[in-house]
Design a protein around this motif. Structure first.
Motif, short mmCIF file in Angstrom:
data_model
loop_
_atom_site.label_atom_id
_atom_site.label_comp_id
_atom_site.label_asym_id
_atom_site.label_seq_id
_atom_site.Cartn_x
_atom_site.Cartn_y
_atom_site.Cartn_z
N ASP A 1 0.81 -1.21 0.00
CA ASP A 1 0.00 0.00 0.00
C ASP A 1 0.85 1.27 0.00
O ASP A 1 0.49 2.27 -0.61
N GLU A 2 1.98 1.23 0.68
CA GLU A 2 2.84 2.41 0.75
C GLU A 2 3.37 2.78 -0.62
O GLU A 2 3.44 3.97 -0.98
N ALA A 3 3.75 1.79 -1.41
CA ALA A 3 4.25 2.06 -2.75
C ALA A 3 3.16 2.63 -3.64
O ALA A 3 3.41 3.53 -4.46
N VAL A 4 1.93 2.13 -3.48
CA VAL A 4 0.81 2.65 -4.27
C VAL A 4 0.54 4.10 -3.90
O VAL A 4 0.31 4.95 -4.78
N ARG A 5 0.57 4.42 -2.61
CA ARG A 5 0.35 5.80 -2.19
C ARG A 5 1.43 6.74 -2.73
O ARG A 5 1.15 7.85 -3.18
N ALA A 6 2.68 6.28 -2.71
CA ALA A 6 3.78 7.10 -3.22
C ALA A 6 3.62 7.36 -4.72
O ALA A 6 3.85 8.48 -5.20
N LEU A 7 3.22 6.33 -5.46
CA LEU A 7 3.01 6.49 -6.90
C LEU A 7 1.86 7.46 -7.15
O LEU A 7 1.95 8.35 -8.02
N ALA A 8 0.76 7.32 -6.41
CA ALA A 8 -0.39 8.21 -6.57
C ALA A 8 0.00 9.66 -6.27
O ALA A 8 -0.43 10.59 -6.96
N ASP A 9 0.83 9.87 -5.24
CA ASP A 9 1.28 11.22 -4.90
C ASP A 9 2.10 11.82 -6.04
O ASP A 9 1.93 13.01 -6.39
N MET B 1 8.88 8.23 -16.51
CA MET B 1 9.95 8.32 -15.54
C MET B 1 9.46 7.98 -14.13
O MET B 1 10.19 7.37 -13.34
N THR B 2 8.22 8.37 -13.82
CA THR B 2 7.65 8.02 -12.52
C THR B 2 7.49 6.52 -12.38
O THR B 2 7.82 5.93 -11.34
N GLY C 1 17.80 5.79 -20.03
CA GLY C 1 19.02 5.44 -19.33
C GLY C 1 19.42 6.49 -18.30
O GLY C 1 20.45 6.38 -17.66
N ARG C 2 18.58 7.52 -18.13
CA ARG C 2 18.88 8.58 -17.19
C ARG C 2 18.69 8.13 -15.75
O ARG C 2 17.90 7.22 -15.49
N PRO C 3 19.36 8.75 -14.81
CA PRO C 3 19.16 8.40 -13.41
C PRO C 3 17.73 8.68 -13.00
O PRO C 3 17.08 9.57 -13.52
N ARG C 4 17.25 7.89 -12.05
CA ARG C 4 15.90 8.09 -11.55
C ARG C 4 15.84 9.36 -10.72
O ARG C 4 16.72 9.66 -9.93
N ARG C 5 14.76 10.13 -10.88
CA ARG C 5 14.58 11.38 -10.17
C ARG C 5 13.22 11.37 -9.50
O ARG C 5 12.36 10.55 -9.80
N SER C 6 13.01 12.33 -8.62
CA SER C 6 11.69 12.50 -8.03
C SER C 6 10.74 12.99 -9.11
O SER C 6 11.16 13.49 -10.16
N ALA C 7 9.43 12.90 -8.83
CA ALA C 7 8.46 13.37 -9.81
C ALA C 7 8.63 14.85 -10.09
O ALA C 7 8.58 15.30 -11.23
N ALA C 8 8.85 15.66 -9.03
CA ALA C 8 9.01 17.09 -9.22
C ALA C 8 10.24 17.40 -10.07
O ALA C 8 10.21 18.25 -10.96
N SER C 9 11.34 16.70 -9.83
CA SER C 9 12.55 16.90 -10.61
C SER C 9 12.34 16.47 -12.05
O SER C 9 12.81 17.12 -12.98
N SER C 10 11.61 15.39 -12.24
CA SER C 10 11.32 14.91 -13.61
C SER C 10 10.55 15.96 -14.38
O SER C 10 10.82 16.23 -15.54
N MET C 11 9.56 16.59 -13.74
CA MET C 11 8.75 17.60 -14.40
C MET C 11 9.59 18.78 -14.82
O MET C 11 9.43 19.35 -15.90
#
Length: 338
Positions: A152-160, A180-181, A223-233
Motif C-alpha cells: 500500500d505504501e508504494a501505491v500511495r507514493a506512486l499516486a502522490d 519516468m515516474t 538510461g537517465r538516473p531516476r529522479r523524483s516526480a518534481a525533478s522529472s517535471m
C-alpha cells in the motif's frame, strides 16, 4: 536553461481551436506526412515535434467530443491492440484473437491467465471514468492486472507523484514524467504508457481515456538516473530531449491511428444502426448496444429475454446483412463485433 514547450502548447484543453463537430476524416495532409515520416520528426526540435503532436491530439479531441454511440467499441478495440503489444513485450505469444478468447470465453471470476490480465488492464483504462483512473484503488487494481503488485505504501507514493504530474505542466513534461515516474518506482514500461494515457485524458477533460501509447512498441526506457516526480517535471525535456521527442512523436502516431480506426468503425456502426430497425428478435436492441459499446460479444452471452439459439440466429442475420463480423473464424464458440 530549461526548455519548455511553447505557451500555445502548454495546455491542450482547447487544442488548436478545433471545432467539436469536425469530421474525423479531416486530418490535414501535412500532418499525415509529418507523422508518417519518422526520420523527419527525428531531425526536428522538441518544439516542432510538439506542434505535430498538438495537431494530432486536436483532431483526436474533436472526434472524442462527438461522443458517438460506438465510442465504447472503439476504445476497447484500441485497448486490445495495446494489450497485444504489451503481451509481446512480456515475451508471450498470445495475439489479439487469443486475448479475446482469454477474456470472453472465461466465466466471470475465473482465472483469465497472465495474458488475459494484461488485456483487462487496458480494458480498465478504456472503461473506467477518466477522473477515477489515478485513484489509489484504481492504481492498485491495474498493478495487479499487470503483475506488478506492490504494498500500500508504494501505491500511495506512486499516486502522490502522479498528482504532481497532473498539476500545471506542459504536455511533453507530463508524458515523459509518467514514464519516468513508473521507472522510478521500479515498474515496467507498460505502466508508464497506461499512466500517460490516463493523465492525457484527465488533461483534455475526456470522460474516458483512449488507449494510445500502449500500442507504440518502439517506446523504450530511459538510461537517465531516476529522479523524483518534481525533478522529472522540471528537467525531463532539458536532460532527455530525445526521449521527449520520441514520446511526442509516438503520441502523434497513436492519435492518427486511433482516428483512422474511428473512421472504419463509424462506417461499420452506421451499417449496424441502419439495419437495426429490421431486426425482429426480442432484445435485439440490447445486442446492438453491446456491439456498439465493446470490442466484441461472444455468441453465448447471456442477454435477458433472448435464448442462446435466438442470439446465434440474430448474429447470423447480422453477418448476412453485413452489419457485424465473426471474429474468431471458428464453427463454435464464435465471437462477433463491428
Amino acid at each position: 536553461m530549461i526548455l519548455r514547450p511553447k505557451a500555445s502548447l502548454h495546455h491542450h484543453d482547447t487544442l488548436l481551436g478545433t471545432p467539436a463537430g469536425l469530421s474525423v476524416t479531416m486530418v490535414p495532409a501535412w500532418l499525415r506526412r509529418a507523422v508518417s515520416d519518422a526520420q523527419s520528426l527525428a531531425n526536428k526540435d522538441v518544439e516542432d515535434v510538439a506542434v505535430a503532436a498538438g495537431a494530432a491530439l486536436g483532431a483526436l479531441d474533436a472526434m472524442v467530443r462527438r461522443q458517438e454511440r460506438w465510442a465504447g467499441a472503439w476504445r476497447h478495440r484500441l485497448a486490445l491492440a495495446a494489450a497485444a503489444v504489451t503481451v509481446r513485450q512480456a515475451g508471450r505469444v498470445e495475439d489479439e484473437a487469443a486475448l479475446r478468447d482469454a477474456v470472453l470465453l472465461t466465466k466471470a471470476g475465473d482465472d483469465v491467465g497472465p495474458a488475459g490480465l494484461l488485456l483487462l488492464a487496458w480494458r480498465r483504462l478504456a472503461g473506467t471514468p477518466a477522473e477515477k483512473l489515478l485513484t489509489e484503488a484504481s492504481i492498485d487494481a491495474v498493478l495487479d492486472d499487470l503483475g506488478l503488485r506492490r504494498d500500500d505504501e508504494a501505491v500511495r507514493a506512486l499516486a502522490d507523484d502522479l498528482r504532481q504530474l497532473s498539476a500545471g505542466i506542459g504536455m511533453a513534461g507530463m508524458l515523459t514524467g509518467a514514464f519516468m515516474t513508473a521507472e522510478r518506482h521500479g515498474f515496467a514500461r507498460a505502466l508508464g504508457a497506461w499512466l500517460a494515457d490516463a493523465l492525457l485524458a484527465q488533461r483534455l477533460g475526456w470522460a474516458h481515456a483512449v488507449p494510445l501509447l500502449g500500442a507504440e512498441a518502439a517506446l523504450g526506457t530511459s538510461g537517465r538516473p531516476r529522479r523524483s516526480a518534481a525533478s522529472s517535471m522540471a528537467t525531463s525535456i532539458e536532460t532527455d530531449p530525445e526521449r521527449a521527442k520520441s514520446l511526442l512523436a509516438a503520441t502523434a502516431r497513436a492519435a492518427l491511428r486511433a482516428i483512422d480506426l474511428s473512421v472504419e468503425l463509424e462506417r461499420r456502426a452506421d451499417r449496424l444502426l441502419a439495419v437495426a430497425p429490421k431486426l425482429r428478435a426480442k432484445a435485439a436492441d440490447m445486442v446492438v448496444e453491446k456491439l456498439l459499446s465493446d470490442d466484441a460479444v461472444v455468441a453465448s452471452e447471456k442477454i435477458a429475454g433472448m435464448s442462446d439459439r435466438g442470439l446465434r440466429r440474430l448474429f447470423d442475420r447480422l453477418v448476412e446483412l453485413g452489419a457485424v463480423r465473426e471474429l474468431s473464424g471458428r464453427p463454435a464458440f464464435r465471437i462477433y463485433g463491428l
